[in-house]
Enzyme design. Structure first.
Site, mmCIF file in Angstrom:
data_model
loop_
_atom_site.group_PDB
_atom_site.id
_atom_site.type_symbol
_atom_site.label_atom_id
_atom_site.label_comp_id
_atom_site.label_asym_id
_atom_site.label_seq_id
_atom_site.Cartn_x
_atom_site.Cartn_y
_atom_site.Cartn_z
ATOM 1 N N ASP A 155 36.883 41.354 50.177
ATOM 2 C CA ASP A 155 37.251 40.700 48.922
ATOM 3 C C ASP A 155 37.493 39.202 49.124
ATOM 4 O OD1 ASP A 155 38.379 39.944 46.489
ATOM 5 O OD2 ASP A 155 39.483 41.813 46.267
ATOM 6 N N ASP A 200 36.962 41.996 37.352
ATOM 7 C CA ASP A 200 37.471 43.371 37.417
ATOM 8 C C ASP A 200 37.280 44.110 36.095
ATOM 9 O OD1 ASP A 200 38.295 42.776 39.956
ATOM 10 O OD2 ASP A 200 40.422 42.587 39.453
#
Length: 398
Positions: A150, A220
């Site tokens: 990430d 997201d």
């Protein structure tokens, strides 16, 4: 700056050869989109080793494993501190990571883990910056099968070293992903490599070159329909970048979460299948209802997602709230999705299928996938009526 760019190009030029040599000896990683479960959407920072074990048990007992969900992925907050040698240790929530991996493997499943190319992760736990090979070796020694990497924690470094310079930041970002890819290769263990960097710098154009098996195309996902619709819209035109071994990733499945209706759950699942997306459930497995289980494990929908041709759907028609997406399949057939993205609670009726634009040829027979009903040969004037946020999913076969 030019020197940095050239060094990256030189490094990337070596990768196809390395990949070709690797593929000759080993099966392709992620030949179809990875399927599994991820801890973040439900547990976030509260996930523990026992939660992961229970998730593995439930993926088996609910039939999800047999439907193809094999990765049990631990997201952020498992990390402890590094010792004097720089070796990272799990925190008290994960007292035995090797034992956990063995347990998950004993269930016929695989274990995934999470890190960041930065000093810290999104949740401010230890990242992998400067310890890429150490961490890759550690994951391999535990028996890890999947790494989500990430960008979140790396942004501080980008802003500090290249403030406002997007070109330099993008080169640094690619270099960081290459570094971990090379570290994973050196372990000799097949580990699926998931790039989580939210679609920055059109990652779909260079993801394979830095070793990615999948890469996030958007921010997201949230457990509401506007988020799902926005992600679908963002993936328009990206089909040419997806294929066996490398997939566009519209983020995890929210099926069964929030206040999604069953129509919305089916549309979400069906849309991800049309997008040849990784199917990583993010729900509370302890509260799975038969209806939600049925959506996640629908064999015909999963088969579309996992189709060996690996061609992502493209949108072929849009008018008002109605969109039609078409996906070619390995058997010469087509998957066709007709979706009502509108907010009006009244039915939309008389929607034409636009079969010619969708690549459906004369003589193909249709099956309504969600209804599990054979329709035979149908034409554009087939009577379609859709409720708010409902999807008609058809599979056409020769």
């Amino acid at each position: 700056m030019r020197r940095l760019a050239l060094s990256l190009i030189g490094l990337l030029a070596l990768l196809p050869l390395a990949s070709a040599q690797t593929s000759a000896a080993k099966p392709m990683l992620a030949a179809t989109p990875p399927m599994g479960w991820n801890s973040w959407n439900w547990f976030a920072g509260k996930v523990t080793q026992d939660d992961v074990k229970q998730a593995a048990d439930l993926v088996v007992s609910t039939g999800m494993r047999d439907a193809g969900y094999v990765y049990i992925n631990i997201d952020d907050t498992w990390q402890g501190k590094r010792d004097a040698s720089g070796v990272l240790h799990p925190n008290e929530k994960f007292p035995d990571m090797k034992g956990l991996a063995d347990y998950v493997h004993s269930k016929g499943l695989k274990l995934g883990i999470y890190s960041s190319p930065g000093d810290l992760t999104c949740a401010k736990f230890e990242g992998s910056l400067g310890h890429e090979q150490q961490d890759a070796d550690l994951y391999a020694s535990w028996g890890i099968d999947y790494l989500k990497y990430d960008l979140c924690g790396f942004r501080t470094k980008l802003d500090a070293e290249a403030p406002g310079d997007k070109l330099k930041q993008n080169v640094m970002m690619r270099d960081a992903y290459v570094k971990m890819h090379q570290a994973l290769l050196k372990t000799g263990r097949p580990i699926v490599y998931s790039l989580c960097q939210y679609g920055f710098d059109s990652v779909w154009q260079w993801g394979p070159e830095v070793g990615g098996n999948l890469w996030r195309t958007t921010g997201d996902v949230r457990d509401n329909f506007p988020s799902i619709a926005l992600i679908a819209e963002t993936n328009v035109g990206l089909g040419k970048y997806a294929g066996p071994g490398h997939w566009n990733d519209p983020d995890m499945l929210e099926v069964g979460n929030g206040k999604l209706t069953m129509d919305e759950n089916r549309t979400h699942m069906g849309m991800w299948a049309m997008l040849a997306a990784p199917l990583l459930a993010g729900n509370n497995l302890t509260k799975l209802t038969p209806e939600v289980t049925g959506v996640l494990t629908n064999r015909e929908v999963v088969a579309i997602d996992q189709d060996s041709l690996g061609k992502q759907a493209e949108r072929v028609y849009q008018e008002g709230p109605v969109q039609i997406w078409s996906r070619p399949l390995a058997d010469g057939g087509r998957a066709l999705a007709v979706i009502n993205f509108g907010e009006d609670t009244t039915f939309l009726r008389g929607i034409p299928l636009h079969l010619k634009e969708a690549g459906v040829t004369s003589g193909m027979k249709a099956r309504d996938v969600w209804a599990a009903k054979d329709l035979g040969a149908i034409k554009d004037d087939y009577k379609v009526a859709l409720k708010r946020h409902e999807m008609l999913l058809l599979r056409f076969s020769k």
